[in-house]
Design a protein around this motif. Sequence first.
Motif, PDB file in Angstrom:
ATOM      1  N   PRO A  21      12.861  -6.022  -1.775  1.00 53.13           N
ATOM      2  CA  PRO A  21      13.472  -7.352  -1.857  1.00 53.13           C
ATOM      3  C   PRO A  21      12.762  -8.352  -0.943  1.00 53.13           C
ATOM      4  N   GLU A  22      13.049  -9.599  -1.166  1.00 54.29           N
ATOM      5  CA  GLU A  22      12.360 -10.673  -0.439  1.00 54.29           C
ATOM      6  C   GLU A  22      12.562 -10.554   1.070  1.00 54.29           C
ATOM      7  N   ALA A  23      11.453 -10.663   1.793  1.00 53.42           N
ATOM      8  CA  ALA A  23      11.471 -10.619   3.262  1.00 53.42           C
ATOM      9  C   ALA A  23      10.115 -11.116   3.758  1.00 53.42           C
ATOM     10  N   LEU A  24      10.041 -11.378   5.046  1.00 52.59           N
ATOM     11  CA  LEU A  24       8.786 -11.804   5.655  1.00 52.59           C
ATOM     12  C   LEU A  24       7.930 -10.576   5.922  1.00 52.59           C
ATOM     13  N   ARG A  25       6.700 -10.557   5.386  1.00 51.39           N
ATOM     14  CA  ARG A  25       5.854  -9.370   5.488  1.00 51.39           C
ATOM     15  C   ARG A  25       4.408  -9.755   5.753  1.00 51.39           C
ATOM     16  N   LEU A  26       3.637  -8.757   6.144  1.00 50.31           N
ATOM     17  CA  LEU A  26       2.195  -8.911   6.331  1.00 50.31           C
ATOM     18  C   LEU A  26       1.479  -8.306   5.140  1.00 50.31           C
ATOM     19  N   LEU A  27       0.646  -9.088   4.470  1.00 44.38           N
ATOM     20  CA  LEU A  27      -0.165  -8.620   3.349  1.00 44.38           C
ATOM     21  C   LEU A  27      -1.609  -8.525   3.816  1.00 44.38           C
ATOM     22  N   ILE A  28      -2.227  -7.373   3.575  1.00 46.76           N
ATOM     23  CA  ILE A  28      -3.609  -7.148   4.001  1.00 46.76           C
ATOM     24  C   ILE A  28      -4.470  -6.891   2.769  1.00 46.76           C
ATOM     25  N   VAL A  29      -5.541  -7.667   2.649  1.00 47.64           N
ATOM     26  CA  VAL A  29      -6.528  -7.439   1.595  1.00 47.64           C
ATOM     27  C   VAL A  29      -7.824  -7.037   2.301  1.00 47.64           C
ATOM     28  N   LYS A  30      -8.244  -5.781   2.128  1.00 47.12           N
ATOM     29  CA  LYS A  30      -9.407  -5.262   2.834  1.00 47.12           C
ATOM     30  C   LYS A  30     -10.677  -5.431   2.016  1.00 47.12           C
ATOM     31  N   ALA A  31     -11.804  -5.338   2.694  1.00 49.60           N
ATOM     32  CA  ALA A  31     -13.095  -5.528   2.045  1.00 49.60           C
ATOM     33  C   ALA A  31     -13.360  -4.491   0.960  1.00 49.60           C
ATOM     34  N   ASP A  32     -12.742  -3.324   1.069  1.00 50.12           N
ATOM     35  CA  ASP A  32     -12.942  -2.291   0.044  1.00 50.12           C
ATOM     36  C   ASP A  32     -12.096  -2.549  -1.203  1.00 50.12           C
ATOM     37  N   GLY A  33     -11.289  -3.643  -1.170  1.00 51.28           N
ATOM     38  CA  GLY A  33     -10.482  -4.004  -2.329  1.00 51.28           C
ATOM     39  C   GLY A  33      -9.041  -3.575  -2.243  1.00 51.28           C
ATOM     40  N   SER A  34      -8.693  -2.747  -1.289  1.00 43.70           N
ATOM     41  CA  SER A  34      -7.322  -2.274  -1.186  1.00 43.70           C
ATOM     42  C   SER A  34      -6.385  -3.395  -0.734  1.00 43.70           C
ATOM     43  N   VAL A  35      -5.129  -3.304  -1.169  1.00 41.18           N
ATOM     44  CA  VAL A  35      -4.101  -4.276  -0.807  1.00 41.18           C
ATOM     45  C   VAL A  35      -2.925  -3.508  -0.215  1.00 41.18           C
ATOM     46  N   LEU A  36      -2.457  -3.922   0.973  1.00 42.14           N
ATOM     47  CA  LEU A  36      -1.381  -3.222   1.658  1.00 42.14           C
ATOM     48  C   LEU A  36      -0.277  -4.194   2.034  1.00 42.14           C
ATOM     49  N   VAL A  37       0.963  -3.716   1.965  1.00 39.68           N
ATOM     50  CA  VAL A  37       2.130  -4.522   2.312  1.00 39.68           C
ATOM     51  C   VAL A  37       2.809  -3.877   3.514  1.00 39.68           C
ATOM     52  N   HIS A  38       2.876  -4.625   4.626  1.00 40.16           N
ATOM     53  CA  HIS A  38       3.441  -4.073   5.857  1.00 40.16           C
ATOM     54  C   HIS A  38       4.684  -4.858   6.296  1.00 40.16           C
ATOM     55  N   SER A  39       5.585  -4.145   6.972  1.00 38.81           N
ATOM     56  CA  SER A  39       6.698  -4.790   7.666  1.00 38.81           C
ATOM     57  C   SER A  39       6.433  -4.694   9.161  1.00 38.81           C
ATOM     58  N   ASP A  40       7.356  -5.241   9.960  1.00 36.94           N
ATOM     59  CA  ASP A  40       7.158  -5.249  11.411  1.00 36.94           C
ATOM     60  C   ASP A  40       7.823  -4.055  12.078  1.00 36.94           C
ATOM     61  N   GLY A  41       8.224  -3.060  11.300  1.00 35.37           N
ATOM     62  CA  GLY A  41       8.871  -1.884  11.887  1.00 35.37           C
ATOM     63  C   GLY A  41       8.678  -0.686  10.992  1.00 35.37           C
ATOM     64  N   GLY A  42       9.301   0.400  11.351  1.00 30.24           N
ATOM     65  CA  GLY A  42       9.239   1.622  10.555  1.00 30.24           C
ATOM     66  C   GLY A  42       8.142   2.544  11.038  1.00 30.24           C
ATOM     67  N   SER A  43       6.895   2.218  10.719  1.00 24.01           N
ATOM     68  CA  SER A  43       5.770   3.056  11.144  1.00 24.01           C
ATOM     69  C   SER A  43       4.491   2.303  10.867  1.00 24.01           C
ATOM     70  N   TYR A  44       3.364   2.952  11.131  1.00 28.19           N
ATOM     71  CA  TYR A  44       2.070   2.323  10.872  1.00 28.19           C
ATOM     72  C   TYR A  44       1.723   2.337   9.387  1.00 28.19           C
ATOM     73  N   LYS A  45       2.458   3.091   8.586  1.00 27.35           N
ATOM     74  CA  LYS A  45       2.167   3.180   7.157  1.00 27.35           C
ATOM     75  C   LYS A  45       2.665   1.934   6.436  1.00 27.35           C
ATOM     76  N   PRO A  46       1.949   1.478   5.404  1.00 36.28           N
ATOM     77  CA  PRO A  46       2.426   0.335   4.636  1.00 36.28           C
ATOM     78  C   PRO A  46       3.666   0.686   3.824  1.00 36.28           C
ATOM     79  N   LEU A  47       4.445  -0.347   3.499  1.00 40.35           N
ATOM     80  CA  LEU A  47       5.620  -0.149   2.646  1.00 40.35           C
ATOM     81  C   LEU A  47       5.196   0.161   1.217  1.00 40.35           C
ATOM     82  N   ASN A  48       4.107  -0.487   0.808  1.00 40.76           N
ATOM     83  CA  ASN A  48       3.525  -0.240  -0.502  1.00 40.76           C
ATOM     84  C   ASN A  48       2.062  -0.643  -0.436  1.00 40.76           C
ATOM     85  N   TRP A  49       1.274  -0.135  -1.356  1.00 37.47           N
ATOM     86  CA  TRP A  49      -0.160  -0.416  -1.311  1.00 37.47           C
ATOM     87  C   TRP A  49      -0.793  -0.084  -2.650  1.00 37.47           C
ATOM     88  N   MET A  50      -2.032  -0.563  -2.822  1.00 42.17           N
ATOM     89  CA  MET A  50      -2.847  -0.187  -3.965  1.00 42.17           C
ATOM     90  C   MET A  50      -4.230   0.175  -3.433  1.00 42.17           C
TER      91      MET A  50
END
Length: 218
Positions: A21-50
């Motif tokens: 659901p809608e929330a403030l998040r960090l989106l990372i687009v890396k040079a290798d093409g991967s896309v990661l969705v992070h929150s500010d808690g939980g763990s170092y793992k992304p919430l979702n990614w491709m």
Amino acid sequence: MRLVIARCSVDYVGRLTAHLPEALRLLIVKADGSVLVHSDGGSYKPLNWMSPPCRLTEEPGLWTVTGKSGETLIITLTEVVSDASVDLGVDPGLVKDGVEAHLQELLAVQLDLLGEGWRLVRREYPTPIGPVDLMCRDAAGVSVAVEIKRRGEIDGVEQLTRYLELLNRDPLLAPVQGVFAAQDIRPQARTLATDRGIRCVTLNYDALRGVEPGNTLF
């Protein structure tokens, strides 16, 4: 690397579906093409990614990330707080400490400790997220990725899990099994590895080096 802080919702459609659901998040687009969705808690793992290879299509308020198998990650942005890109350059890679490097070297020439008839394919086998310590074939010809640590902890199991996820996408290698080898393996790490079908092996550094134990009373 592109870092976007945005208020967004995320929907994944593939072998299963998932919704953030809608929330403030960090989106990372890396040079290798991967896309990661992070929150500010939980763990170092992304919430979702491709994972790469994937394609990012941007429209006003909407990102669509499509994976090689047709799965999609749909990111709906309602507010962009920050959007910055930084060129990190070429990463030199992880430099292992002397003991880990030596363990890898010694185990590579003593694969019989892992199983009879094993053979080495390559040390430092490359993957898009870093090299696997040893890539081997067992007596039946099955691919085995071996991750070596001085102290076996949960982060090492997570690292090997990520390697296995990528390696098992290669039809020339799959199925790829995993071995987590260390001088000492923490109980939590052993439990996690076993749950993920990863075999744990405890290494004796002195025995690998051929050092005889000192005189003892018992």
